[in-house]
Design a protein around this motif. Structure first.
Motif, mmCIF file in Angstrom:
data_model
loop_
_atom_site.group_PDB
_atom_site.id
_atom_site.type_symbol
_atom_site.label_atom_id
_atom_site.label_comp_id
_atom_site.label_asym_id
_atom_site.label_seq_id
_atom_site.Cartn_x
_atom_site.Cartn_y
_atom_site.Cartn_z
ATOM 1 N N GLY A 81 0.793 -1.347 0.085
ATOM 2 C CA GLY A 81 -0.038 -0.203 -0.052
ATOM 3 C C GLY A 81 0.758 1.283 -0.039
ATOM 4 N N ASP A 82 2.195 1.062 -0.040
ATOM 5 C CA ASP A 82 2.948 2.437 0.015
ATOM 6 C C ASP A 82 3.560 2.462 -1.329
ATOM 7 O OD1 ASP A 82 4.527 4.234 0.903
ATOM 8 O OD2 ASP A 82 6.046 2.791 2.228
ATOM 9 N N TYR A 83 4.670 3.139 -1.540
ATOM 10 C CA TYR A 83 5.237 3.483 -2.837
ATOM 11 C C TYR A 83 5.715 2.242 -3.469
ATOM 12 C CZ TYR A 83 5.753 8.523 -1.717
ATOM 13 O OH TYR A 83 5.606 9.800 -1.300
ATOM 14 N N LEU A 84 5.491 2.066 -4.861
ATOM 15 C CA LEU A 84 6.313 0.865 -5.592
ATOM 16 C C LEU A 84 7.751 1.165 -5.253
ATOM 17 C CD1 LEU A 84 4.072 0.961 -8.909
ATOM 18 C CD2 LEU A 84 4.420 -0.938 -7.065
ATOM 19 N N MET A 85 8.526 0.074 -4.680
ATOM 20 C CA MET A 85 9.934 0.066 -4.572
ATOM 21 C C MET A 85 10.708 -0.989 -5.276
ATOM 22 S SD MET A 85 9.707 1.653 -0.832
ATOM 23 C CE MET A 85 11.480 2.072 -0.470
ATOM 24 N N GLU A 86 11.874 -0.716 -5.574
ATOM 25 C CA GLU A 86 12.521 -2.035 -6.102
ATOM 26 C C GLU A 86 12.773 -3.054 -4.956
ATOM 27 O OE1 GLU A 86 16.966 0.155 -5.409
ATOM 28 O OE2 GLU A 86 16.374 -0.320 -7.379
ATOM 29 N N ASP A 87 12.783 -4.244 -5.281
ATOM 30 C CA ASP A 87 12.678 -5.426 -4.152
ATOM 31 C C ASP A 87 11.300 -5.515 -3.324
ATOM 32 O OD1 ASP A 87 15.337 -6.177 -5.147
ATOM 33 O OD2 ASP A 87 16.418 -4.578 -3.561
ATOM 34 N N GLY A 88 10.294 -4.600 -3.754
ATOM 35 C CA GLY A 88 9.130 -4.682 -3.035
ATOM 36 C C GLY A 88 8.253 -5.403 -3.779
ATOM 37 N N ARG A 89 7.222 -5.897 -3.406
ATOM 38 C CA ARG A 89 5.941 -6.762 -4.103
ATOM 39 C C ARG A 89 5.054 -5.985 -4.854
ATOM 40 N NH1 ARG A 89 6.835 -11.866 -5.052
ATOM 41 N NH2 ARG A 89 4.344 -12.143 -5.159
ATOM 42 N N ALA A 90 4.777 -6.098 -5.957
ATOM 43 C CA ALA A 90 3.803 -5.424 -6.633
ATOM 44 C C ALA A 90 2.657 -6.431 -7.219
ATOM 45 C CB ALA A 90 4.401 -4.922 -8.168
ATOM 46 N N ILE A 91 1.629 -5.693 -7.234
ATOM 47 C CA ILE A 91 0.476 -6.550 -7.439
ATOM 48 C C ILE A 91 -0.035 -5.831 -9.002
ATOM 49 C CG2 ILE A 91 -2.239 -7.114 -7.037
ATOM 50 C CD1 ILE A 91 -1.389 -6.504 -4.252
ATOM 51 N N ILE A 92 -0.386 -6.965 -9.959
ATOM 52 C CA ILE A 92 -1.017 -6.518 -11.116
ATOM 53 C C ILE A 92 -2.518 -6.917 -11.055
ATOM 54 C CG2 ILE A 92 -0.904 -6.622 -13.740
ATOM 55 C CD1 ILE A 92 2.100 -7.791 -13.234
ATOM 56 N N THR A 93 -3.356 -5.793 -11.633
ATOM 57 C CA THR A 93 -4.534 -6.215 -11.636
ATOM 58 C C THR A 93 -4.977 -6.019 -13.110
ATOM 59 O OG1 THR A 93 -4.984 -5.580 -9.093
ATOM 60 C CG2 THR A 93 -7.032 -5.510 -10.643
ATOM 61 N N ALA A 94 -5.629 -6.827 -13.763
ATOM 62 C CA ALA A 94 -5.861 -6.886 -15.013
ATOM 63 C C ALA A 94 -7.363 -7.151 -15.321
ATOM 64 C CB ALA A 94 -4.981 -7.639 -15.914
ATOM 65 N N THR A 95 -8.115 -6.142 -15.839
ATOM 66 C CA THR A 95 -9.473 -6.301 -16.311
ATOM 67 C C THR A 95 -9.322 -6.835 -17.721
ATOM 68 O OG1 THR A 95 -10.059 -4.481 -14.614
ATOM 69 C CG2 THR A 95 -11.825 -5.368 -16.308
ATOM 70 N N VAL A 96 -9.934 -7.946 -17.924
ATOM 71 C CA VAL A 96 -9.777 -8.501 -19.282
ATOM 72 C C VAL A 96 -11.446 -8.779 -19.550
ATOM 73 C CG1 VAL A 96 -7.515 -9.452 -19.321
ATOM 74 C CG2 VAL A 96 -9.535 -10.867 -18.401
ATOM 75 N N ASN A 97 -11.610 -9.019 -20.907
ATOM 76 C CA ASN A 97 -12.685 -9.644 -21.572
ATOM 77 C C ASN A 97 -12.439 -10.867 -21.931
ATOM 78 O OD1 ASN A 97 -15.731 -8.819 -21.890
ATOM 79 N ND2 ASN A 97 -15.147 -9.576 -24.050
ATOM 80 N N CYS A 98 -13.190 -11.863 -21.448
ATOM 81 C CA CYS A 98 -12.986 -13.494 -21.871
ATOM 82 C C CYS A 98 -14.224 -14.017 -22.820
ATOM 83 C CB CYS A 98 -12.945 -14.250 -20.719
ATOM 84 S SG CYS A 98 -11.699 -13.961 -19.589
ATOM 85 N N TRP A 99 -14.383 -14.287 -23.797
ATOM 86 C CA TRP A 99 -14.933 -14.646 -24.768
ATOM 87 C C TRP A 99 -16.135 -15.576 -24.188
ATOM 88 C CZ3 TRP A 99 -15.079 -18.998 -29.137
ATOM 89 C CH2 TRP A 99 -16.164 -18.831 -29.803
ATOM 90 N N ALA A 100 -17.238 -15.385 -24.145
ATOM 91 C CA ALA A 100 -18.535 -16.110 -23.467
ATOM 92 C C ALA A 100 -18.626 -17.333 -23.924
ATOM 93 C CB ALA A 100 -19.683 -15.204 -23.787
ATOM 94 N N ASP A 101 -18.522 -17.542 -25.193
ATOM 95 C CA ASP A 101 -18.637 -19.002 -25.804
ATOM 96 C C ASP A 101 -17.434 -19.971 -25.597
ATOM 97 O OD1 ASP A 101 -21.238 -18.351 -26.323
ATOM 98 O OD2 ASP A 101 -20.725 -17.806 -28.092
ATOM 99 N N GLY A 102 -16.271 -19.296 -25.509
ATOM 100 C CA GLY A 102 -15.116 -20.280 -25.450
ATOM 101 C C GLY A 102 -13.974 -19.951 -24.355
ATOM 102 N N TYR A 103 -14.532 -19.400 -23.290
ATOM 103 C CA TYR A 103 -13.664 -18.698 -22.352
ATOM 104 C C TYR A 103 -12.714 -19.945 -21.755
ATOM 105 C CZ TYR A 103 -16.782 -20.939 -18.713
ATOM 106 O OH TYR A 103 -17.649 -21.906 -18.128
#
Length: 163
Positions: free
Chosen positions: A35-57
């Protein structure tokens, strides 16, 4: 998608097929696990909002990568591959440790039925229903961490509110 390709140096092209309801990367957020600054050697979270195909997810996979090299010489490192759990908009997260250096980027690639691609180190999806997007950002390094010195608060007058 508008303004494609959305990768650093336009190094990954998007697939040539698809409708708005098909595979797409809609948003990428990189944040600090602490929850602090992004820092080298720190842990980062990637949150991706994606659209998955309804018929072939069941055949849609989202690949996550990172680099800390310059844009022109990016050396992409595989983080994780996550299968879409359903059709439509999905929010997927993964995390990784930020390497040394101040310049970083992450890549999110959603791919449909790339069965030929069994190697996780190919950072560019190549199928017709593929979307590749990058986000570049800077992080705090050991020499750039701000120091905050305590200050004496200014005295304020008390205020009384009456109904």
């Amino acid at each position: 998608e508008p303004n494609h390709p959305n990768t650093l140096g336009t190094t990954c092209i998007d697939g040539t097929s698809g409708e708005p309801s098909d595979e797409s990367v809609d948003r990428i957020i990189v944040s600090s696990e602490s929850g602090d600054y992004l820092m080298e050697d720190g842990r980062a979270i990637i949150t991706a909002t994606v659209n998955c195909w309804a018929d072939g997810y069941a055949n849609d996979y989202v690949h996550f990568y990172y680099t800390s090299n310059e844009v022109d010489n990016a050396d992409w490192n595989f983080i994780e591959r996550i299968q879409c759990a359903g059709g439509g908009q999905q929010t997927l997260t993964t995390s990784y440790t930020l390497p040394k250096g101040s310049s970083h980027a992450v890549r999110v690639s959603i791919r449909h039925m790339e069965t030929v691609l069994t190697e996780n180190d190919d950072s560019c999806g190549f199928g017709s229903f593929t979307d590749n997007d990058d986000v570049a950002f800077t992080v705090m390094t050991a020499g750039s961490i701000p120091t905050i010195s305590p200050t004496t608060p200014n005295p304020t007058r008390a205020q009384t509110l009456s109904p």
